[in-house]
Design an enzyme around this catalytic site. Structure first.
Site: not given
Ligand code: ZN
Length: 412
Positions: A85, A180
């Site tokens: 991400d 994350e």
């Protein structure tokens, strides 16, 4: 211009929007679009001939194994982890990377019209990229080097091993995580299924960067209770919670994010809301050193206690809760994991720069959950912003470092 595998990978991955979202961070992945990259990586790993390639349908994680090609089974299994991400801070949609060859070391104009410039004074690490090639944005999005540079490097490393059977290595485990950036990267990480004895997150900054320390972290909530009366008739009666909250803040040591660096910890008022009657202030407390961290929490509580003596019991109320801990205390027990990474860098002609992360990392949580996990560089910087950039030669160097690291591990 033709690019090396790692750069081809990177340019392919950054074009896939994988921005995570705070708003829906109660589920993992927080955004469905992260699955697009996860599925691509699953396919690429499968095509490369990796084993046990798994795409976690429920939460979007990707795992794979490059099996050992050595006889002895004593070689430790080493893992590499990167997150798919990108930060919710800046858009990751329609990323349009631009390559600057033979960078001249000067400020970089990303968008002339909108006057978006990457200034060397803001990003002094650019100086070390002079003469190398950079990948930058067009100024409208972030780049996604955090952490697609790490993903691209791990994938290039995997491809090299799988196409060079003559290179002897132990078991190598690969893991890609969602979310994350919104704090859930390892929420559903399958440590057991991952199968590594220890691992590295490839999620750092410039070439040579390495860290195995992060903050000890706590969140604190201060509630101040005041007394509201008509301002015209308030003499000796009103107690203004806003002013009391201000007094509390002033009574804390003047150690805040704006005036600390390196190993200096801080108190940070992050959010405040209220009126004369009541103020609720949210703080974060950080320190690398465990003893100092405990002391900070005590100082915070004591400040409320002292003020209560002045204004009456219950005026200041504090709750403190720990959020994460410095992984150093875990990793120090097996320092060869850090030493191996430093040696892998030196073999590639790179001087390791070990520094303490002024934040948390997925590796910290994994380290406390049983998978020791220092963090190493990606060759990208300026993360979470339009000025993000990656250095081509450094990224290529990092693939070499990962391969060196696997070689060093195989000899142990
Ligand atoms: Zn990252």
């Amino acid at each position: 211009m033709t690019y090396s595998k790692v750069i081809e990978n990177f340019l392919r991955y950054v074009k896939i929007d994988t921005q995570s979202s705070e708003e829906s961070s109660d589920k993992v992945p927080s955004t469905e679009k992260q699955r697009n990259l996860a599925k691509l990586l699953y396919q690429e790993l499968t095509d490369l001939g990796a084993e046990n390639v798994r795409y976690d349908e429920e939460h979007g994680y990707v795992y794979a194994v490059i099996p050992s090609n050595m006889d002895q089974d004593k070689v430790p299994a080493v893992g590499f982890i990167a997150h798919m991400d990108t930060s919710p801070a800046v858009s990751g949609e329609n990323v349009n990377p631009r390559v600057i060859e033979n960078y001249d070391g000067k400020d970089i104009i990303l968008n002339q019209e909108a006057n978006i410039v990457t200034c060397v004074s803001d990003f002094p690490m650019l100086k070390s990229c002079r003469g190398k090639s950079l990948i930058v944005t067009d100024g409208s999005t972030l780049l996604g080097g955090d952490d697609k540079a790490g993903v691209a490097e791990i994938m290039a490393m995997a491809e090299y091993l799988l196409t060079h059977p003559e290179v002897k290595h132990g078991k190598v485990c690969v893991g890609f995580t969602p979310d994350e950036e919104v704090g859930n990267g390892v929420e559903y990480f399958d440590i057991k299924g991952f199968g590594a004895d220890y691992a590295y997150t490839v999620d750092g900054g410039m070439l040579g960067d390495m860290s195995y320390e992060c903050f000890n972290a706590a969140g604190a909530v201060l509630t101040v209770t005041g007394k509201s009366v008509h301002p015209g008739y308030a003499k000796n009666v009103m107690r203004n919670a806003i002013k009391l909250a201000y007094e509390f803040q002033r009574a804390l040591p003047d150690e805040c994010p704006e005036n600390t660096e390196g190993y200096e910890g801080f108190y940070h008022v992050d959010h405040m809301k209220g009126n004369v009657e009541e103020v609720v202030a949210e703080y974060i407390i950080r320190d690398h050193d465990k003893a100092k961290f405990e002391e900070r929490k005590a100082v915070f509580a004591k400040t409320a206690e002292n003020l209560n003596k002045k204004y009456g019991e219950g005026t200041f109320h504090v709750t403190i809760s720990d959020s994460y801990s410095n992984m150093r205390e875990m990793i120090e027990q097996k320092m060869y994991i850090v030493d191996n990474a430093a040696e892998a860098m030196r073999q590639a002609g790179v001087e390791p720069v070990i520094s303490a992360i002024r934040g948390g990392t997925d590796g910290a949580r994994l380290s406390f959950d049983g998978l020791l996990c220092p963090n190493i560089c990606t060759g990208s910087e300026g993360h979470h912003g339009r000025n993000e950039f990656a250095c081509i030669e450094d990224m290529e160097k990092i693939v070499e470092i990962l391969l060196n690291l696997i070689g060093i591990t195989a000899k142990q």
